[in-house]
Design a protein around this motif. Structure first.
Motif, PDB file in Angstrom:
ATOM      1  N   ARG A 104      13.932   6.254 -18.095  1.00 60.32           N
ATOM      2  CA  ARG A 104      13.682   5.096 -17.214  1.00 60.32           C
ATOM      3  C   ARG A 104      14.028   5.429 -15.754  1.00 60.32           C
ATOM      4  N   VAL A 105      15.123   6.156 -15.567  1.00 63.29           N
ATOM      5  CA  VAL A 105      15.474   6.569 -14.205  1.00 63.29           C
ATOM      6  C   VAL A 105      14.381   7.466 -13.630  1.00 63.29           C
ATOM      7  N   GLY A 106      13.827   8.332 -14.491  1.00 62.56           N
ATOM      8  CA  GLY A 106      12.743   9.193 -14.030  1.00 62.56           C
ATOM      9  C   GLY A 106      11.528   8.409 -13.597  1.00 62.56           C
ATOM     10  N   TYR A 107      11.200   7.381 -14.405  1.00 60.28           N
ATOM     11  CA  TYR A 107      10.070   6.533 -14.011  1.00 60.28           C
ATOM     12  C   TYR A 107      10.355   5.853 -12.656  1.00 60.28           C
ATOM     13  N   ALA A 108      11.571   5.351 -12.500  1.00 59.47           N
ATOM     14  CA  ALA A 108      11.928   4.689 -11.235  1.00 59.47           C
ATOM     15  C   ALA A 108      11.872   5.674 -10.073  1.00 59.47           C
ATOM     16  N   LEU A 109      12.321   6.906 -10.339  1.00 57.53           N
ATOM     17  CA  LEU A 109      12.273   7.944  -9.299  1.00 57.53           C
ATOM     18  C   LEU A 109      10.839   8.224  -8.890  1.00 57.53           C
ATOM     19  N   PHE A 110       9.947   8.316  -9.879  1.00 55.55           N
ATOM     20  CA  PHE A 110       8.535   8.566  -9.582  1.00 55.55           C
ATOM     21  C   PHE A 110       7.954   7.402  -8.773  1.00 55.55           C
ATOM     22  N   ALA A 111       8.326   6.169  -9.186  1.00 60.66           N
ATOM     23  CA  ALA A 111       7.814   4.999  -8.474  1.00 60.66           C
ATOM     24  C   ALA A 111       8.328   4.962  -7.036  1.00 60.66           C
ATOM     25  N   ALA A 112       9.609   5.254  -6.846  1.00 61.75           N
ATOM     26  CA  ALA A 112      10.171   5.267  -5.490  1.00 61.75           C
ATOM     27  C   ALA A 112       9.490   6.328  -4.631  1.00 61.75           C
ATOM     28  N   SER A 113       9.209   7.470  -5.241  1.00 59.36           N
ATOM     29  CA  SER A 113       8.536   8.538  -4.500  1.00 59.36           C
ATOM     30  C   SER A 113       7.122   8.122  -4.121  1.00 59.36           C
ATOM     31  N   LEU A 114       6.457   7.396  -5.032  1.00 57.35           N
ATOM     32  CA  LEU A 114       5.120   6.901  -4.695  1.00 57.35           C
ATOM     33  C   LEU A 114       5.185   5.892  -3.554  1.00 57.35           C
ATOM     34  N   VAL A 115       6.254   5.076  -3.505  1.00 57.72           N
ATOM     35  CA  VAL A 115       6.422   4.140  -2.387  1.00 57.72           C
ATOM     36  C   VAL A 115       6.530   4.899  -1.067  1.00 57.72           C
ATOM     37  N   VAL A 116       7.265   6.017  -1.093  1.00 57.38           N
ATOM     38  CA  VAL A 116       7.376   6.850   0.116  1.00 57.38           C
ATOM     39  C   VAL A 116       5.999   7.299   0.564  1.00 57.38           C
ATOM     40  N   LEU A 117       5.221   7.821  -0.382  1.00 58.60           N
ATOM     41  CA  LEU A 117       3.913   8.374  -0.043  1.00 58.60           C
ATOM     42  C   LEU A 117       2.936   7.285   0.394  1.00 58.60           C
ATOM     43  N   VAL A 118       2.903   6.198  -0.380  1.00 61.77           N
ATOM     44  CA  VAL A 118       1.955   5.128  -0.071  1.00 61.77           C
ATOM     45  C   VAL A 118       2.328   4.438   1.236  1.00 61.77           C
ATOM     46  N   SER A 119       3.612   4.165   1.448  1.00 57.04           N
ATOM     47  CA  SER A 119       4.026   3.511   2.699  1.00 57.04           C
ATOM     48  C   SER A 119       3.729   4.390   3.904  1.00 57.04           C
ATOM     49  N   GLY A 120       3.905   5.701   3.753  1.00 56.92           N
ATOM     50  CA  GLY A 120       3.574   6.609   4.852  1.00 56.92           C
ATOM     51  C   GLY A 120       2.102   6.563   5.189  1.00 56.92           C
ATOM     52  N   GLY A 121       1.252   6.617   4.139  1.00 56.01           N
ATOM     53  CA  GLY A 121      -0.186   6.538   4.380  1.00 56.01           C
ATOM     54  C   GLY A 121      -0.604   5.207   4.969  1.00 56.01           C
ATOM     55  N   LEU A 122       0.005   4.104   4.434  1.00 56.12           N
ATOM     56  CA  LEU A 122      -0.334   2.777   4.948  1.00 56.12           C
ATOM     57  C   LEU A 122       0.123   2.616   6.386  1.00 56.12           C
ATOM     58  N   LEU A 123       1.292   3.123   6.699  1.00 55.93           N
ATOM     59  CA  LEU A 123       1.798   3.037   8.071  1.00 55.93           C
ATOM     60  C   LEU A 123       0.874   3.768   9.034  1.00 55.93           C
ATOM     61  N   LEU A 124       0.424   4.932   8.622  1.00 56.20           N
ATOM     62  CA  LEU A 124      -0.502   5.702   9.457  1.00 56.20           C
ATOM     63  C   LEU A 124      -1.805   4.929   9.646  1.00 56.20           C
ATOM     64  N   ALA A 125      -2.287   4.312   8.555  1.00 54.60           N
ATOM     65  CA  ALA A 125      -3.543   3.565   8.632  1.00 54.60           C
ATOM     66  C   ALA A 125      -3.404   2.340   9.529  1.00 54.60           C
ATOM     67  N   LEU A 126      -2.280   1.638   9.420  1.00 51.77           N
ATOM     68  CA  LEU A 126      -2.070   0.453  10.245  1.00 51.77           C
ATOM     69  C   LEU A 126      -2.088   0.805  11.724  1.00 51.77           C
ATOM     70  N   ARG A 127      -1.461   1.917  12.066  1.00 49.50           N
ATOM     71  CA  ARG A 127      -1.399   2.298  13.477  1.00 49.50           C
ATOM     72  C   ARG A 127      -2.707   2.928  13.939  1.00 49.50           C
ATOM     73  N   ALA A 128      -3.375   3.654  13.062  1.00 48.38           N
ATOM     74  CA  ALA A 128      -4.620   4.313  13.455  1.00 48.38           C
ATOM     75  C   ALA A 128      -5.748   3.316  13.657  1.00 48.38           C
ATOM     76  N   THR A 129      -5.690   2.181  12.976  1.00 57.15           N
ATOM     77  CA  THR A 129      -6.743   1.167  13.099  1.00 57.15           C
ATOM     78  C   THR A 129      -6.340   0.001  13.991  1.00 57.15           C
ATOM     79  N   ASN A 130      -5.144   0.024  14.514  1.00 56.06           N
ATOM     80  CA  ASN A 130      -4.580  -1.040  15.348  1.00 56.06           C
ATOM     81  C   ASN A 130      -4.336  -2.325  14.570  1.00 56.06           C
ATOM     82  N   ALA A 131      -4.447  -2.255  13.238  1.00 60.02           N
ATOM     83  CA  ALA A 131      -4.134  -3.438  12.438  1.00 60.02           C
ATOM     84  C   ALA A 131      -2.662  -3.800  12.574  1.00 60.02           C
ATOM     85  N   GLY A 132      -1.843  -2.811  12.864  1.00 59.57           N
ATOM     86  CA  GLY A 132      -0.419  -3.063  13.011  1.00 59.57           C
ATOM     87  C   GLY A 132      -0.101  -4.024  14.131  1.00 59.57           C
TER      88      GLY A 132
END
Length: 983
Positions: A104-132
């Motif tokens: 279960r900790v491994g699953y949570a670790l994978f999920a947290a890591s995906l949050v890092v990756l997805v939030s980074g991509g979303l942050l880049l998209a928000l700023r690149a499109t001026n949606a931010g």
């Protein structure tokens, strides 16, 4: 065994052991860990800089930081695939392990890591499109998710590894130590920001730019291509670019046909006189910055039509790469630096340009720090070019002659909240020039923000709407003509205030006109009293090129469709020239031989014949004389318009005559034909009234009452008389007495001004005593204190005068704070305090009073020095510091200020010859320069006045001894008749 025996149940086949991390998966794991180690170090560096910025309030991102951020993005994208593959396979391998907690900790670790990756991509998209910018809360949440998730993931990884091989803490601590040391060193270097900001450029560099006061941060030239990156800016700031592209800033240089004609003459005069064009650098520091800073301007054979820098104007980079305003002297007294750009900013490769653009959008702090400084929002920044003086290198006469000056009138006005002596004050002070000239407009640009409470994303308009309709018209930008014309509405007012019986200013006054209107009598003369009021201007009206701006009153008197009086007409036979016998709001400037400065030739500027500019929040009264014809058969209608045309016909003829083969076409010019001035004419304000006539039976609609309080109309009329000098102070007194009768404090306050001006000091004191009894509303205490100081000083009550002036400069009431008022910057009042202290020091006599006298003189000197911090060219401050330091025995300082006083003071004696010659050459201007001027509305030969209507006045004798009766100016409807006021 017997038949009843049972055979043992076979055990299920044991599944083959699947290692959590097999040999091939370990290779992938090592790749993931290696990438993670580099990303960790990179992220720690980025986080350290972010923390440094948060702790210091400064921006330390630089070129290295942008490269590190680019590495962060690349590593992040490289990390995604191997991590997801490893994580997926690893979870499949371990999904049936008995240690469900670890799973279960491994699953949570994978999920947290995906949050890092997805939030980074979303942050880049928000700023690149001026949606931010449109969703700031989502952007903030995403950012903090990207920051917090790695910390959660690290904790989960530690928990996950508790059931696996031991963590190699030694290796981890070594890694952390090396990374920390490297980051510490880099942060230290960041804190030593090497950019030369907020510092004046080196002295050794001034030789390349004198007599302009401009400097570069290094003392060297700046490549032209660096200063001409407007299309690069346009990618993110399209709306800002669109405004700038049609602005007078863009067309400031050789791409401005009017400026082109004038600067060609200045360059030619400079070359013929000095053997070089260096004197013309005085123009280039503000008008031609790209050829100027790149070194091309000094070439005497510079191609001002086809050279790539000739049409750059004031580019985005020029304004935004300025790193320091050296002083408020003007003449381009600023320092500019070659800006640091993000990687690949100048690349011709489309992919690398795209990478550059994403870096700017994702991490704009360095871009903002490089191109937007706090002083960009301040009037002092604008002063660097919108205030000038003419140096000896240009005029070959005197080290200092004042030219245009927007800055000081604004600083000393009520509009800025710094001038204590204004007639009117706004509810809220305007902080800077941009408050009016850079209004907000809706935009989707990347720099757009929620600047107000409308809920719209907006940017500041870089058209800088003001007045230059002429340039916009010459560049075929009718949309910009309309924008400037719209801006000019409601910033001034014209009021047909009153009518006097007879032809002089002492006749009985019928005022204010409306709702009551007197009946005119045929055959009798009248004096029409009109008032121009400045409403929404923070500087003199008209400013800028006040010698060529054409602002005038257009007056038409008609009866039954018949024109019986005219002033301000257009003479179509002279290329649409405005009648020279008109009331112009301008400066009639002369050269040393009394010739009018009629072609924007700054090298010849010498002295004004007259100055009819109107201060902000003030008024000007104009008198018109006319006689009602005996044969009128209908009521008499008077229409008054305040009209504006950017350049007069005389100047436009010069521009046309100086056009060369190969120049870009000049709008309105036909080869071989005289130029006809068709520049747009804007009606800035208008008023009209119809008078009944005795013996004429006609129905006249009741005149609408003016939406201006009666007290204010009387007050404006009085102000318009007061500011013209002593000739009409008695009429001003009458007006202010009427204001007082109407219950306003303005009456006694302005009576105090008028009485003091006339030398009636005791009456001024009595008027001020009455003013302070008003409570609804109460008079501005700062204005009353200033006037009280004047009166007390004149009466010899120096202690009271000192206290009054200190009250102006030092009081900070709650009302003042709310309205943005700070009168400590009114250096005219500070000079008065210095003079009062100087006078006070003379009262210390005898050997026992030496120290006391010295202390008071030193305090007086401090106040004059404070004036020089705001206006380093202040003549009064230098003169008094010369005297004070002389008495204190500071000979060097006394000599320094004597020299500076000589430099800055007017050369009154030298002006006599030029003025005398001009009065002979220009009868209309000579008439306008008289102390008292009454403009005749029936001058024979006035444009647009029907033949036979005109008549001489007073048996042919011109008012005030002028050689010819002064007519007035009218604007006929012309093609493209829209536009704005001069800037």
């Amino acid at each position: 065994m017997g038949p009843d025996s049972t055979s043992p149940t076979p055990r299920p086949a044991r599944k083959p052991h699947v290692p959590a991390v097999g040999p091939r998966l370990r290779i992938l794991l090592n790749s993931v860990l290696g990438l993670l180690a580099v990303i960790g170090a990179n992220s720690a560096y980025l986080a350290a800089i972010t923390f440094l910025e948060w702790a210091s309030g400064e921006t330390y991102q630089n070129w290295l930081y942008q490269w590190m951020f680019l590495v962060h993005l690349v590593l992040g994208f490289l990390f995604v695939a191997p991590f997801v593959v490893f994580g997926t396979v690893h979870m499949l391998n371990t999904k049936n392990r008995k240690n469900r907690r670890a799973v279960r900790v491994g699953y949570a670790l994978f999920a947290a890591s995906l949050v890092v990756l997805v939030s980074g991509g979303l942050l880049l998209a928000l700023r690149a499109t001026n949606a931010g910018a449109r969703t700031p809360l989502l952007t903030q949440a995403t950012y903090w998710a990207h920051v917090a998730a790695p910390l959660v993931a690290a904790w989960l990884y530690w928990l996950h590894r508790l059931v696996g091989p031991k963590i190699k803490w030694g290796m981890g601590l070594t890694y952390a130590g090396v990374v920390a040391a490297a980051i510490g060193a880099m942060v230290f270097l960041h804190a030593q920001d090497p950019r030369h900001w907020h510092a004046k450029g080196p002295e050794e560099g001034k030789q390349y730019f004198e007599p302009s006061l401009a400097r570069t941060a290094t003392g060297n030239y700046i490549p032209a291509d660096t200063l001409m990156m407007d299309d690069y800016c346009k990618k993110c700031h399209a709306d800002v670019h669109a405004g700038w592209e049609g602005s007078s800033h863009h067309f400031s240089s050789f791409n401005n046909p009017a400026y082109l004609a004038s600067v060609r003459e200045t360059r030619l005069v400079s070359f013929e006189r000095d053997g070089s064009v260096k004197a013309a650098r005085w123009c280039a520091g503000c008008h031609d910055p790209v050829p100027f800073y790149s070194g091309a301007f000094d070439d005497k054979d510079y191609d001002d039509v086809h050279h790539p820098t000739a049409h750059a104007g004031i580019t985005c980079t020029v304004c935004h790469a300025i790193t320091h305003v050296n002083s408020t002297k003007g003449n381009a007294d600023y320092t500019i630096d070659e800006p640091i750009h993000y990687p690949f900013a100048k690349s011709d490769n489309a992919l690398l340009q795209w990478v550059n653009n994403q870096l700017v959008k994702a991490k704009p702090a360095m871009h903002k720090k490089t191109f937007l400084k706090d002083f960009h929002r301040e009037a002092e920044f604008c002063s660097s070019c919108h205030k000038v003086h003419l140096p000896k290198e240009l005029n070959a006469y005197k080290e200092f002659l004042r030219g245009q000056n927007h800055y000081d009138p604004f600083l000393l006005s009520g509009v800025s909240g710094h001038g204590a002596r204004s007639f009117y004050y706004p509810a809220q002070a305007k902080e800077s020039c941009a408050s009016c000239h850079m209004p907000l407009k809706s935009s989707g640009d990347f720099g757009a923000r929620f600047y107000d409470d409308t809920g719209r994303l907006t940017v500041h308009d870089h058209l800088f709407p003001a007045a230059n309709t002429g340039l916009a018209w010459l560049k075929d930008r009718d949309d910009m003509v309309e924008a400037h014309a719209k801006f000019l509405q409601d910033i001034t007012r014209v009021d047909i205030f009153g009518l006097r019986d007879g032809a002089g200013i002492d006749g009985p006054l019928h005022a204010p006109l409306r709702p009551d209107v007197p009946t005119l009598e045929p055959g009798k003369p009248y004096l029409l009293e009109t008032v121009i009021r400045t409403l929404k201007l923070g500087h003199l009206f008209t400013q800028g090129t006040a010698d060529s701006n054409e602002v005038w009153l257009d007056v038409t008197v008609s009866s039954g469709g018949r024109v019986i009086g005219r002033s301000g007409g257009i003479d179509a036979t002279k290329g649409n020239e405005v009648d020279r016998y008109s009331h112009f709001i301008n400066i009639f400037m002369l050269d040393r031989d009394g010739n009018r400065i009629n072609r924007r030739n700054p090298q010849d500027i010498f002295v004004p014949l007259y100055n009819h500019q109107i201060p902000p929040g003030a008024a000007w009264t104009v008198h018109y004389g006319f006689e009602v014809p005996r044969d009128v058969t209908a009521p008499v209608t008077v229409n008054v318009k305040l009209r504006y045309r950017k350049f007069d016909a005389e100047y436009m003829r010069f521009v046309s005559d100086k056009a060369r083969p190969g120049d870009f076409p000049l709008r309105g010019r036909t080869e071989g034909e005289p130029y006809v001035d068709e520049l747009p004419i804007v009606t800035m304000a208008e008023d009209e009234i119809t008078f009944p006539v005795a013996g004429v039976v006609a129905q006249i609609a009741p005149p609408p009452e003016r939406k201006i309080p009666a007290w204010e109309r009387w007050n404006d009329y009085g102000i318009g008389l007061l500011i013209k000098g002593k000739a009409e102070l008695r009429q001003a007194e009458e007006a202010f007495l009427e204001v007082e009768k109407l219950g306003r404090f303005d009456g006694p306050v302005n009576l105090g001004r008028a009485y003091f001006e006339e030398g009636r000091v005791d009456e001024a004191a009595a008027a001020l005593a009455r003013a302070v009894t008003h409570t609804d509303p109460a008079p501005p205490p700062w204005t009353v204190a200033w006037l009280s100081g004047l009166v007390n000083r004149q009466q010899g009550r120096l202690e009271e005068a000192e206290a009054s002036f200190r009250k102006v400069l030092e009081d900070r009431t709650e009302e003042m704070r709310k309205r943005g008022f700070d009168f400590s910057k009114d250096y005219e009042v500070r000079n008065l305090l210095g003079l009062t202290l100087y006078d006070k020091a003379s009262q210390f006599r005898g050997p026992d009073a030496v120290e006391g006298r010295r202390a008071v003189l030193e305090e007086a000197a401090r106040h004059f020095e404070m004036t020089l911090l705001l206006d380093s060219e202040n003549v009064a401050a230098h003169y008094n510091l010369k005297l004070i330091h002389g008495q204190l025995g500071n000979r060097e300082k006394s000599e320094e200020h004597r020299r500076l006083h000589e430099r800055y003071k007017l050369d009154d004696n030298a002006a006599d010859r030029a003025v005398s010659l001009a009065r002979e050459k220009y009868p209309a201007a000579n008439f306008a320069a008289e102390t008292l001027v009454i403009y005749p509305l029936q001058r024979s030969g006035a444009p647009e006045l029907p033949d036979g209507t005109g008549a001489t006045v007073d048996g042919g004798q011109s008012p005030a001894g002028a050689a010819e009766v002064r007519g007035a100016v009218t604007v006929a409807p012309l093609p493209h008749a829209s536009g704005g006021a001069g800037s």
